[in-house]
Design an enzyme around this catalytic site. Structure first.
Site, short mmCIF file in Angstrom:
data_model
loop_
_atom_site.label_atom_id
_atom_site.label_comp_id
_atom_site.label_asym_id
_atom_site.label_seq_id
_atom_site.Cartn_x
_atom_site.Cartn_y
_atom_site.Cartn_z
N GLU A 36 -14.30 27.19 -1.69
CA GLU A 36 -14.29 28.19 -0.62
C GLU A 36 -15.72 28.50 -0.18
OE1 GLU A 36 -11.54 28.58 1.21
OE2 GLU A 36 -10.44 29.33 -0.54
N ASP A 170 -10.31 23.61 7.76
CA ASP A 170 -8.97 23.94 8.23
C ASP A 170 -8.46 22.89 9.21
OD1 ASP A 170 -9.77 26.11 6.81
OD2 ASP A 170 -9.77 27.52 8.47
N TYR A 220 -18.10 37.05 7.93
CA TYR A 220 -18.07 35.59 7.76
C TYR A 220 -19.33 34.93 8.33
CZ TYR A 220 -16.45 30.76 7.87
OH TYR A 220 -16.35 29.40 7.68
C1 GLA Z 1 -12.24 29.98 6.95
C2 GLA Z 1 -12.98 28.91 7.76
C3 GLA Z 1 -13.18 27.64 6.94
C4 GLA Z 1 -13.82 27.94 5.58
C5 GLA Z 1 -13.07 29.08 4.89
C6 GLA Z 1 -13.77 29.51 3.62
O1 GLA Z 1 -10.93 29.57 6.69
O2 GLA Z 1 -12.27 28.59 8.93
O3 GLA Z 1 -13.97 26.71 7.65
O4 GLA Z 1 -15.17 28.21 5.72
O5 GLA Z 1 -12.93 30.22 5.73
O6 GLA Z 1 -13.76 28.49 2.70
#
Ligand code: GLA
Length: 389
Positions: A36, A170, A220
């Site tokens: 993650e 993702d 984020y």
């Molecule tokens: C979100 C982002 C991903 C990744 C996750 C954390 O889902 O879209 O690209 O960075 O957070 O692992």
């Protein structure tokens, strides 16, 4: 995804557009076993596509518009092929970004209905499923012959346009996922290794915290900035790292001398998480799910303490699952600040166990939590679709 839901989507399409759909696509949500906040640091992730997702049904129309209807939200938006000037909120924002990045290649008007069973804002990347599925269905109707890597790139750019500067995990998983397998993805060169998951005594559950997950409103992007800042300090200090992925566990002690807090802890998370991903894969090769469970707990602690992206609800769920001896391990999943937890368990969860969990969670937080079993499933490219007429 149930047949009944698909039938409802199909009849909604017919009653809205007075014709049957000619094209379809299914974009699954994604789960991540471990790895993650490593993807945007060129690191390793270990995700899989899940069975829950979003269906897209479409046909060509004779107009200069793309009409899109959301079955789940019962509302519609229209986009001009000439290029969009209007600004959108909610789900249409993702579609307008897709169109912006696909233009001027789209010349064909399209009618679309989409809908599904993927929890929205629940940490399984419903927004990426929407973006990727939209790219696929527009690609099919306009005969764009998009290569998978192009689809990933477009989806990532479209989502950046909505404000979250995410990595590629993702979109890559939603497009390339393979049934019964998790995917070790090296986010530096996008190479993958498919790892088959055990057929017995290995189940995955997701528990939604019910805490709305909107990464734009969270830290984020700040985490990403902090990683870049830490990298710059290391480079200025004479280290030849191209990204945080190049740092080894042994080097951490020396870096502590030059990295201020909280940057040092952010780096320690990324470096230790990459290590945990590789050890997780080794555990699967050795059929050692018990040790894998310990790695999941380690990942959660690191995300909570070093990366500071957890919250009370996520921590509560991980602790709660620890008390059941049939659970190997748990952790928060996805970007954090809400969303869901993932649990690896030896046996399926009984209804009584789920009900008790939901009752205890309700008593503690006053929130209903949804529990779903997930299985590694095919991504967009592996799904069978009807072909154009
Ligand atoms: C979100 C982002 C991903 C990744 C996750 C954390 O889902 O879209 O690209 O960075 O957070 O692992």
């Amino acid at each position: 995804m149930s047949d009944a839901l698909f039938q409802n989507l199909s009849s909604t399409f017919e009653s809205l557009y007075y014709s049957k759909h000619e094209f379809e696509s299914f974009a699954p949500g994604r789960a991540n076993i471990i790895g993650e906040h490593t993807d945007y640091n060129d690191g390793f992730v270990f995700p899989f596509a899940i069975g829950q997702g979003i269906w897209f049904l479409a046909s060509k129309n004779q107009s200069a518009h793309i009409s899109v209807y959301s079955y789940n939200e019962s509302n519609q938006a229209q986009f001009s092929l000439a290029g969009e000037t209007a600004s959108f909120a909610g789900w249409p924002r993702f579609i307008s970004q897709v169109l912006k990045h696909l233009n001027p290649t789209i010349t064909q008007g399209i009618n679309i209905v989409f809908g599904g069973d993927v929890p929205i804002g629940g940490g399984v990347s419903s927004s990426s499923a929407l973006t990727c599925g939209m790219i696929d269905i527009i690609g099919q109707t306009n005969e764009l012959q998009l290569l998978p890597e192009k689809m990933v790139e477009l989806a990532v750019r479209a989502e950046h346009g909505t404000g979250v500067i995410g990595g590629i995990m993702d979109q890559f998983t939603i497009i390339n996922g393979v049934n019964n397998h998790a995917m070790l993805l090296d986010c530096r060169d996008q190479s993958t290794q498919l790892i088959k998951l055990p057929e017995s005594n290995c189940h995955f559950y997701l528990v939604n915290t019910g805490v709305k997950h909107n990464l734009v409103e969270t830290d984020y992007n700040l985490r990403r900035q902090q990683c870049n800042q830490a990298l710059e300090i290391c480079q200025n200090g004479g280290y030849a790292f191209k990204s945080l992925r190049d740092i080894s566990l042994d080097e951490l002690d020396n870096l502590q001398l030059i990295l201020p807090e909280p940057l040092y802890r952010r780096v320690r998370h990324v470096v230790s998480e990459n290590e945990r991903v590789m050890r997780t894969v080794a555990c699967l090769h050795n059929h050692d799910l018990k040790s894998l469970g310990i790695l999941l707990h380690g990942s959660h602690d690191s995300l909570r303490v070093d990366y500071e992206v957890s919250c009370d609800e996520l921590d509560w769920q991980v602790d709660y699952a620890k008390s059941a001896d049939f659970n190997y391990g748990s952790r928060m999943m996805g970007g954090g600040f809400g969303g869901c937890t993932i649990h690896l368990t030896k046996s399926t969860w009984s209804e009584a166990y789920c009900l008790q969990w939901q009752k205890d969670y309700m008593e503690t937080f006053g929130i209903d939590c949804q529990i779903i079993e997930i299985r590694p499933s095919d991504g967009i490219l592996k799904r069978k679709r009807i072909s154009s007429k």
